[in-house]
Design a protein around this motif. Structure first.
Motif, PDB file in Angstrom:
ATOM      1  N   UNK A   5       0.837  -1.193   0.000  1.00  0.00           N
ATOM      2  CA  UNK A   5       0.000   0.000   0.000  1.00  0.00           C
ATOM      3  C   UNK A   5       0.882   1.256   0.000  1.00  0.00           C
ATOM      4  N   UNK A   6       0.604   2.201  -0.878  1.00  0.00           N
ATOM      5  CA  UNK A   6       1.382   3.454  -0.868  1.00  0.00           C
ATOM      6  C   UNK A   6       1.232   4.172   0.467  1.00  0.00           C
ATOM      7  N   UNK A   7       2.317   4.763   0.909  1.00  0.00           N
ATOM      8  CA  UNK A   7       2.326   5.490   2.187  1.00  0.00           C
ATOM      9  C   UNK A   7       2.024   6.960   1.940  1.00  0.00           C
ATOM     10  N   UNK A   8       1.054   7.497   2.657  1.00  0.00           N
ATOM     11  CA  UNK A   8       0.753   8.918   2.523  1.00  0.00           C
ATOM     12  C   UNK A   8       0.912   9.601   3.884  1.00  0.00           C
ATOM     13  N   UNK A   9       1.283  10.881   3.839  1.00  0.00           N
ATOM     14  CA  UNK A   9       1.543  11.631   5.063  1.00  0.00           C
ATOM     15  C   UNK A   9       1.052  13.062   4.896  1.00  0.00           C
ATOM     16  N   UNK A  10       0.724  13.697   6.021  1.00  0.00           N
ATOM     17  CA  UNK A  10       0.242  15.079   6.025  1.00  0.00           C
ATOM     18  C   UNK A  10       1.159  15.916   6.916  1.00  0.00           C
ATOM     19  N   UNK A  11       1.442  17.128   6.461  1.00  0.00           N
ATOM     20  CA  UNK A  11       2.291  18.040   7.221  1.00  0.00           C
ATOM     21  C   UNK A  11       1.640  19.421   7.215  1.00  0.00           C
ATOM     22  N   UNK A  12       1.607  20.052   8.395  1.00  0.00           N
ATOM     23  CA  UNK A  12       0.963  21.359   8.479  1.00  0.00           C
ATOM     24  C   UNK A  12       1.976  22.442   8.787  1.00  0.00           C
ATOM     25  N   UNK A  13       1.809  23.563   8.105  1.00  0.00           N
ATOM     26  CA  UNK A  13       2.630  24.750   8.340  1.00  0.00           C
ATOM     27  C   UNK A  13       1.677  25.864   8.779  1.00  0.00           C
TER      28      UNK A  13
END
Length: 263
Positions: A5-13
């Motif tokens: 499964x592709x790995x997805x990530x979220x980052x907030x600025x």
């Protein structure tokens, strides 16, 4: 993409984090998404971290140099980088600060006494006195963009599905007016109101106009937007140049086509 499964990530600025919240509020979308991908970083929803990602979603505009370093690090760890929402795409509302010196901006909000006090604080002032608000693409290469304030969850799911199936995500460059007409709304100009629908990116299903408001252009100006003609239209309604610029710059102050607008 790998067989896993592709790995997805979220980052907030710098943002209100409304785009991530918009996704969390769409539980049916998330459940469908998790059938296809592995969620490895998402501060709003989990504490785990990962060394690499297939798709990294960046929410927020970039202010401080330490944010620049963090963004470069994320870019180096991911295959695809997606600007998530208006703050990451254009700098959004906070990019308006670029037209005002940090000290002047601080004084307007908190007053002269507070400004003088904070400027002498070596721990706090550098956090405020950032040099410039930037969109993500002004710092690192961006592969795809999900527009809007907030982003549209259905577009998010469409983009992820396209990427994990090896397709190129495509979003038509239609004006908000196209969707507004399809939804059978009365044109707000016929109601004597001004709207950015003729020059702004659609894809939002004209949600603001459906709800009785007008379009403020949070998805940015279309590549073929005739800003001069739109400005003349607003002038014909008795709206002054200063008010027009204020209206345009709410979400689109970083667009070079507005540089010629009256100050």
């Amino acid at each position: 993409m790998s067989a896993m499964k592709p790995k997805i990530a979220f980052f907030d600025f710098a943002s209100c984090e409304g785009c991530q919240l918009a996704l969390l509020n769409c539980e049916d979308v998330l459940l469908e998404l998790l059938e296809h991908v592995e969620l490895v970083e998402f501060r709003e929803a989990m504490s785990e971290k990962a060394p690499r990602y297939d798709i990294a979603f960046i929410e927020g505009s970039i202010h401080r140099e330490e944010d620049v370093e963090r963004l470069h690090d994320v870019r180096a760890r991911t295959r695809y980088l997606v600007a998530l929402g208006a703050c990451a795409d254009t700098g959004n509302v906070q990019a308006r600060a670029n037209a005002v010196a940090p000290a002047v901006n601080f004084q307007r909000v908190y007053g002269e006494e507070a400004r003088n006090s904070v400027q002498a604080d070596g721990n706090y002032w550098p956090l405020w006195a950032h040099t410039r608000v930037r969109a993500v693409h002004e710092v690192v290469a961006v592969d795809y963009t999900l527009r809007g304030c907030p982003m549209v969850a259905e577009e998010f799911l469409r983009l992820v599905k396209a990427l994990i199936s090896g397709q190129i995500p495509r979003f038509p460059a239609n004006a908000v007016c196209v969707e507004c007409k399809k939804n059978g709304n009365e044109c707000v100009y016929d109601r004597g109101l001004a709207c950015l629908g003729p020059i702004a990116y659609g894809g939002c299903d004209s949600v603001c106009i459906n709800g009785g408001h007008v379009c403020d252009g949070c998805r940015g100006l279309l590549p073929y937007a005739n800003v001069d003609a739109h400005r003349d239209l607003l002038r014909s309604m008795g709206i002054g140049d200063r008010a027009i610029l204020h209206r345009y710059s709410l979400h689109c102050s970083s667009d070079a086509r507005l540089k010629g607008s009256a100050q």
